[in-house]
Design a protein around this motif. Sequence first.
Motif, PDB file in Angstrom:
ATOM      1  N   THR A 135     -17.497 -37.835 -37.783  1.00 52.76           N
ATOM      2  CA  THR A 135     -17.641 -36.489 -38.187  1.00 52.76           C
ATOM      3  C   THR A 135     -16.333 -35.636 -38.057  1.00 52.76           C
ATOM      4  O   THR A 135     -15.561 -35.713 -37.013  1.00 52.76           O
ATOM      5  CB  THR A 135     -18.760 -35.716 -37.458  1.00 52.76           C
ATOM      6  N   VAL A 136     -16.062 -34.967 -39.023  1.00 54.16           N
ATOM      7  CA  VAL A 136     -14.910 -34.067 -38.949  1.00 54.16           C
ATOM      8  C   VAL A 136     -15.330 -32.577 -39.558  1.00 54.16           C
ATOM      9  O   VAL A 136     -16.190 -32.393 -40.358  1.00 54.16           O
ATOM     10  CB  VAL A 136     -13.765 -34.704 -40.103  1.00 54.16           C
ATOM     11  N   ASN A 137     -14.299 -31.645 -38.654  1.00 53.45           N
ATOM     12  CA  ASN A 137     -14.568 -30.227 -39.071  1.00 53.45           C
ATOM     13  C   ASN A 137     -13.812 -30.017 -40.524  1.00 53.45           C
ATOM     14  O   ASN A 137     -12.540 -30.286 -40.475  1.00 53.45           O
ATOM     15  CB  ASN A 137     -14.272 -29.483 -38.122  1.00 53.45           C
ATOM     16  N   GLU A 138     -14.548 -29.624 -41.560  1.00 53.93           N
ATOM     17  CA  GLU A 138     -14.013 -29.523 -42.838  1.00 53.93           C
ATOM     18  C   GLU A 138     -13.944 -27.996 -43.242  1.00 53.93           C
ATOM     19  O   GLU A 138     -15.175 -27.406 -43.179  1.00 53.93           O
ATOM     20  CB  GLU A 138     -14.886 -30.276 -43.692  1.00 53.93           C
ATOM     21  N   HIS A 139     -13.041 -27.751 -43.823  1.00 54.87           N
ATOM     22  CA  HIS A 139     -12.798 -26.332 -44.382  1.00 54.87           C
ATOM     23  C   HIS A 139     -13.486 -26.447 -46.035  1.00 54.87           C
ATOM     24  O   HIS A 139     -12.731 -27.118 -46.604  1.00 54.87           O
ATOM     25  CB  HIS A 139     -11.602 -25.558 -44.357  1.00 54.87           C
ATOM     26  N   VAL A 140     -14.317 -25.763 -46.309  1.00 59.91           N
ATOM     27  CA  VAL A 140     -14.975 -25.523 -47.813  1.00 59.91           C
ATOM     28  C   VAL A 140     -13.968 -24.885 -48.592  1.00 59.91           C
ATOM     29  O   VAL A 140     -13.238 -25.811 -49.653  1.00 59.91           O
ATOM     30  CB  VAL A 140     -16.152 -24.900 -47.948  1.00 59.91           C
ATOM     31  N   GLU A 141     -13.237 -24.054 -48.248  1.00 64.97           N
ATOM     32  CA  GLU A 141     -12.221 -23.387 -48.952  1.00 64.97           C
ATOM     33  C   GLU A 141     -11.039 -23.838 -48.044  1.00 64.97           C
ATOM     34  O   GLU A 141     -10.871 -23.653 -46.803  1.00 64.97           O
ATOM     35  CB  GLU A 141     -12.206 -21.839 -48.748  1.00 64.97           C
ATOM     36  N   ALA A 142     -10.189 -24.541 -48.684  1.00 67.28           N
ATOM     37  CA  ALA A 142      -9.028 -25.324 -48.026  1.00 67.28           C
ATOM     38  C   ALA A 142      -8.195 -24.493 -47.065  1.00 67.28           C
ATOM     39  O   ALA A 142      -7.995 -23.103 -47.658  1.00 67.28           O
ATOM     40  CB  ALA A 142      -8.181 -26.295 -48.711  1.00 67.28           C
TER      41      ALA A 142
END
Length: 223
Positions: free
Chosen positions: A72-79
């Motif tokens: 699992t990785v923390n992902e930014h929806v808006e980059a």
Amino acid sequence: MRKITKALAPPPSFTDWVRRKPADQDENQWFEALYQQQQWGIVSDLSHCNAHEQFYLCAYCCDRITGDSADTVNEHVEARKLNRRRSLDHLNIVASCKTKKQCDAAHGSQPLPLTPLMSECETELRFKLSGRVEGLSDRAREAIRVLNLGDTEQNNKALIEKRKQLVDGLIWANYGDDPDQLQLEEDAELIRMLIDDLARPQNGKLEPFAPVLSNILRGRLAA
Ligand SMILES: [Zn+2]
């Protein structure tokens, strides 16, 4: 994708980190500092909080995630590169799987016009019995391309195969091994029951790809 409702407060360790942002660093630098300073406790609190809120499904492909850094990785929806100021905004951070060439890894810094924070993510993607996915709008087609969610075997055969096996399993479980029955018939009541089952978490977890199977079944109801 399944609509994510960001209702949970971010973990206190992350809120505290955000509060301690030095004035000479911007939000993106301070998010990166989490990793540079190996603040794994905070990184883990954030990914577990989001995984929990997402019923332990990847925000994009809906495969199982645990919240642990192994998958699992923390992902930014808006980059972050597109909007640095939202780098520490927990409403912009979801839990993604770490599968190569899809989801977080495929997204990079590209714009994402249809996201799991929008309810249309459940209606503008159409999943098929074949395991393939089709976008019903320009933004859906673009999101499928950016995240590499398996519109063609050529693009993501592994993901299409995974979904196809689950579809086959669902059909077999409910229609037995009589080959003549191996179609999802016009059995609206059974289909509605299956959709209800798929939407019900067990111990806080949804089955991997449950929203995808649900999407396929809803398509059969509408057919
Ligand atoms: Zn994924």
